[in-house]
Design a protein around this motif. Sequence first.
Motif, PDB file in Angstrom:
ATOM      1  N   ARG A  40       0.846  -1.188   0.000  1.00 52.26           N
ATOM      2  CA  ARG A  40       0.000   0.000   0.000  1.00 52.26           C
ATOM      3  C   ARG A  40       0.877   1.231   0.000  1.00 52.26           C
ATOM      4  N   ALA A  41       0.403   2.259  -0.691  1.00 52.23           N
ATOM      5  CA  ALA A  41       1.072   3.552  -0.635  1.00 52.23           C
ATOM      6  C   ALA A  41      -0.043   4.577  -0.654  1.00 52.23           C
ATOM      7  N   ASP A  53       9.217  10.132  -4.824  1.00 56.35           N
ATOM      8  CA  ASP A  53       8.562  11.321  -5.350  1.00 56.35           C
ATOM      9  C   ASP A  53       7.055  11.076  -5.384  1.00 56.35           C
ATOM     10  N   GLU A  54       6.444  11.196  -4.193  1.00 55.38           N
ATOM     11  CA  GLU A  54       5.033  10.858  -4.051  1.00 55.38           C
ATOM     12  C   GLU A  54       4.152  11.620  -5.024  1.00 55.38           C
ATOM     13  N   LEU A  57       8.255   0.855 -10.678  1.00 59.23           N
ATOM     14  CA  LEU A  57       9.038   2.073 -10.469  1.00 59.23           C
ATOM     15  C   LEU A  57      10.504   1.693 -10.309  1.00 59.23           C
ATOM     16  N   PRO A  58      11.420   2.631 -10.538  1.00 59.00           N
ATOM     17  CA  PRO A  58      12.835   2.307 -10.295  1.00 59.00           C
ATOM     18  C   PRO A  58      13.015   1.901  -8.836  1.00 59.00           C
ATOM     19  N   PRO A  59      13.827   0.878  -8.564  1.00 63.52           N
ATOM     20  CA  PRO A  59      13.936   0.361  -7.193  1.00 63.52           C
ATOM     21  C   PRO A  59      14.293   1.442  -6.176  1.00 63.52           C
ATOM     22  N   ASP A  60      15.111   2.415  -6.571  1.00 65.25           N
ATOM     23  CA  ASP A  60      15.506   3.423  -5.589  1.00 65.25           C
ATOM     24  C   ASP A  60      14.402   4.450  -5.336  1.00 65.25           C
ATOM     25  N   ALA A  83       1.781  10.079  -7.833  1.00 64.45           N
ATOM     26  CA  ALA A  83       0.338  10.249  -7.659  1.00 64.45           C
ATOM     27  C   ALA A  83      -0.273  10.916  -8.886  1.00 64.45           C
ATOM     28  N   ALA A  84       0.394  11.941  -9.391  1.00 69.61           N
ATOM     29  CA  ALA A  84      -0.138  12.654 -10.561  1.00 69.61           C
ATOM     30  C   ALA A  84      -0.184  11.712 -11.765  1.00 69.61           C
TER      31      ALA A  84
END
Length: 554
Positions: A233-234, A283-284, A263-266, A288-289
């Motif tokens: 979950r995020a 980069d939430e 997403l990229p692992p980092d 999200a966008a």
Amino acid sequence: MVKELMENSLDAGANRVEVSVSGGGFESVTVADDGCGMEEEDLRLAFERYATSKIACREDLGAISTLGFRGEALAAIAAVADVTVLTRTAEDDVGLRGTVKQGRVAVRREGAPRGTTVTVRRLFADVPARRKFAGAAAAEYRRVADVFKRICLSAPLPAFKLTKDGKLQYTARAGATRRERVGEVIGWQYLEEVGYAEASEGDCKLTAFFSSPRVSFAGTANIYTIINGRPARAKPVFKAVMSAYDLRLDRGRYPLAVIYLDLPPDAVDVNVHPRKEEVRLADEEAVAAFVRRALAEGLGRAAVTVPNAAFAAEAPVPPPPPVVVTNGIREAVEGYLKRTGLWPQRPAHSSPAGRVEEVTPPPVPPAGDVAVLGQLDATYIIVKKGEELVVIDQHTAHERVIYDSLASRPAAVQELLLPLSFSLPPALADDLTAGLPALRDAGFDIAEFGPQTFVVRSVPNGARIGDWEGFFSEVASNLRRAGGERSAPGAAREAVLKTIACHGAVKAGEVLTAEEMASLVRDLWATPTPEVCPHGRPTMVRLETKQLERLFRR
Ligand code: ADP
Ligand code: MG
């Protein structure tokens, strides 16, 4: 715990993972796989960490689905339960049985299929408080099933099975596509109403399956996010999903959505949650966008105008049938009046249960720029509103009107001249008993009256109930559903009002008079959210003249 055991199986490269629980997992949990298996040394090591490991919190009774700690799941489980591991590697002819009982590890050779079977018994058996949790097993099973489904969705390649008290609950076959997996886990019947979106932006990739606003749920249980192949979950992703639906869903309604994000692992920190259930994104806002855009676009394409529009690309929509607009038939009015009570200026009339004292008509708003053109197929009301042609679903529209009129004012009450009693089967009776406060809050004077029997003295003003057992059975099961998910305050009252609305609303197939249509349409636009019914289905489809021009290529 189920999560950790299943993850171990996946880590072991399993092609088949079978989970069985009994007594919600308090009696036993078994996870069997055909993965790489363990050598004797691995097996001992897996348990021996027990000596130094943190012991799982013994009070945490609702933890079958998730119990365990990073890197020491087996040891932690062995600390609070009896654990048996039967395992064999491909290289060995004979397998091993490892047992941990009250802290002592024993390993002996024994024939075994390739792979590993972990059985956990007597979880928390030495904790007397456990006895108090009579209803805990059912609740715990639901959580196990949730974890199981999330892992199934995250890994489409292995086959999965979930068995509960000896009964098969879910199967998912090996080598599925994501889409097939979603169908297996969520139910193929929903897939008909599910749209699909794919998007990528920089290093972010999204694959999403999402319901049209027609399908919605009282809780968030059907929103699944899989981030870099793991169920996780995020919050920003969850919020982005909800904001993509925006006003298309009623308050308190949630979609079905399965979101795969790569997403990229980092960019993903998995170490913020002890069981890795929640992740933090670097980069939430950007993610999200991205999710909101992709989904909103997908939803736009899967517009609510045509059933199955989500699959318009795959299955061509047949040309619409010619429009035949029929006028209302007087003869149908009488029957119709009996089922509805919210039409303005209606005199009081009797219900099957006894006479109703008085019906206060709701205020009638001005008609505005709305003209009713007619009824289509005894189901849809065709309306011209300003420069738009609007097709209204008479049932969902009436649900919206009834629901709002009940929800907006404090419950006015109609007293029944004769108290009425009815009985329900035990399970439903229990649900109804639990929901009595919500029913009273909604305007019912209802009390228990002997085993599985209830007595009703008054009902909310405007409620039209013909079949009492039927109505209260429906209320009971809707109450259970509303309470089953972590319910918001007021969810029970909402469930009651929705049932009243659904029961009292005119059905598809009922012929309406011009007057009835006019007053329904007027009442509908007087509600704050005329476009969706209380269950989140659309009440109308609008066609602007601009769209007509485009359709006619003018
Ligand atoms: P972790 O998975 O973090 O290493 P666990 O306590 O979950 O910690 O497992 C301990 C070890 O036991 C694993 O590293 C693995 O070597 C072995 N193991 C556990 N479950 C299985 C399985 N189903 N198949 C093969 N090996 C397993
Ligand atoms: Mg593990």
